[in-house]
Design a protein around this motif. Structure first.
Motif, PDB file in Angstrom:
ATOM      1  N   GLU B  24      75.602  47.144  18.743  1.00  0.00           N
ATOM      2  CA  GLU B  24      77.234  46.588  18.816  1.00  0.00           C
ATOM      3  C   GLU B  24      77.407  46.276  17.586  1.00  0.00           C
ATOM      4  O   GLU B  24      78.868  46.810  16.892  1.00  0.00           O
ATOM      5  CB  GLU B  24      76.910  45.602  19.707  1.00  0.00           C
ATOM      6  N   ASP B  76      82.704  48.324  26.918  1.00  0.00           N
ATOM      7  CA  ASP B  76      82.438  47.447  25.717  1.00  0.00           C
ATOM      8  C   ASP B  76      83.414  47.475  24.689  1.00  0.00           C
ATOM      9  O   ASP B  76      84.128  47.246  24.025  1.00  0.00           O
ATOM     10  CB  ASP B  76      81.434  48.248  25.232  1.00  0.00           C
ATOM     11  N   GLU B  89      80.698  53.346  26.320  1.00  0.00           N
ATOM     12  CA  GLU B  89      79.703  52.038  26.572  1.00  0.00           C
ATOM     13  C   GLU B  89      78.848  52.501  25.425  1.00  0.00           C
ATOM     14  O   GLU B  89      78.221  53.651  24.736  1.00  0.00           O
ATOM     15  CB  GLU B  89      79.091  52.009  27.874  1.00  0.00           C
ATOM     16  N   ALA B  90      78.342  51.120  25.231  1.00  0.00           N
ATOM     17  CA  ALA B  90      76.915  50.987  24.029  1.00  0.00           C
ATOM     18  C   ALA B  90      76.057  50.741  24.596  1.00  0.00           C
ATOM     19  O   ALA B  90      75.625  50.190  26.011  1.00  0.00           O
ATOM     20  CB  ALA B  90      77.401  50.450  22.560  1.00  0.00           C
ATOM     21  N   LYS B  91      74.770  51.328  24.504  1.00  0.00           N
ATOM     22  CA  LYS B  91      73.411  50.803  24.837  1.00  0.00           C
ATOM     23  C   LYS B  91      72.123  51.340  23.730  1.00  0.00           C
ATOM     24  O   LYS B  91      72.805  52.057  23.767  1.00  0.00           O
ATOM     25  CB  LYS B  91      72.997  51.830  26.570  1.00  0.00           C
TER      26      LYS B  91
HETATM   27 MG    MG Z   1      76.776  47.476  26.122  1.00  0.00          MG
END
Ligand code: MG
Ligand code: MG
Lengths: 194, 194
Positions: B24, B76, B89-91
């Motif tokens: 992030e 996100d 989305e960040a994962k």
């Molecule tokens: Mg995320």
């Protein structure tokens, strides 16, 4: 009551918009309708908060015990409609003839300018609470008034100026505020310009 | 130190990405770069919070005294790049060979599907922390694996499958994570399909 059902205009008032909803509530309801009918995916951005202290009680969910409101760097709403990025700020006023520019913050203007530069569809939804009138004002017109006030221009926009440059929308039942029709018009008029 | 400046790979490690940043943080830094260079306007959405109690001390700013984390209904990040709505989305994962699908929530999938239907550019950025590898996986491929698991499919995606369907990006200095190049590729490959 029989009095209400006899009076169509009072009934209409009851159904349409006179439920004491704020502009944000009206837009949020409309967005729900638009999402569930696959018309557009637009959300209110959560209020940014700086979290300082969180408690994690056993067998219970986390509780934020100390946090502060943080200045938002963007606008109230964004999302996607038929491939277009949509970004806007919602403002209500109790004034009847004017709209003071101090209702806007520099960061909101900067954000709208940056999004517009990237090809986004940018505007403001203005609600005159006392008049029950709603306007979609294109960001370009807002920029003109905003930048004008620095050069000895007016510190507020007159209602007639808003009428002249905006698309007026009427509250409805479903969606509560059919603003996507106006967005479609903005897109089409943008195409004409090119 | 002289040892470091003699060892190019160690130096590179020091400058590029080995600063213990989370994914992030890397994306937020990149977004700042992209915004300041007029490349794209993309923000992390604030964490949604339900506020229960606020104190307004005299001569001091408001303090949130009780609040709770609320399940987000979206992803996100979103924003605009050259007229395109971008949503992702960040994962990150500590796994080395696999990516468990339980890292996703149904509402994230639903939101990505709704945005994709509206013509948005939708994807996931996956970071393999231990491998220091980053992948942009198109939402379509994610949907395939996600929907597959319900019909007795695998509960996780193998690294090789991610390599096969994604665009790999390398961390850099400015921007930290040049993911917009991959977004541009997604747009171009989408155009080819049509
Ligand atoms: Mg995320
Ligand atoms: Mg507002």
């Amino acid at each position: 009551s029989s009095k209400l059902s006899a009076d169509t205009s009072a009934k209409k008032k009851l159904i349409f918009g006179d439920r004491g909803m704020t502009l944000e509530e009206e837009i949020n309801e409309s967005n729900k309708y638009y999402r569930s009918h696959d018309v557009a995916v637009i959300y209110k951005k959560p209020t940014p908060i700086q979290i300082v202290k969180v408690d994690y009680p056993k067998r219970s969910r986390a509780v934020i015990k100390e946090a502060y409101f943080v200045q938002a760097s963007t606008t109230d709403y964004n999302g996607v409609y038929q491939g277009y990025y949509v970004d806007f700020e919602a403002k209500e006023t109790k004034h009847k003839n004017t709209f003071p520019l101090k209702n806007f913050h520099q960061h909101q203007i900067d954000h709208l300018k940056a999004c517009q530069k990237q090809g986004g569809i940018c505007f403001v939804i203005i609600k005159y609470v006392a008049l029950k009138r709603y306007f979609i004002m294109p960001a370009d017109n807002l920029f003109e008034y905003w930048d004008g006030q620095r050069h000895d221009g007016a510190k507020s926009i007159q209602l007639q100026q808003i009428i002249d440059c905006s698309i007026e929308i009427s509250p409805n039942y479903n969606p509560t505020l059919p603003y996507i029709n106006a967005v479609q018009q903005l897109i089409e008029s943008g195409r004409e310009k090119k």
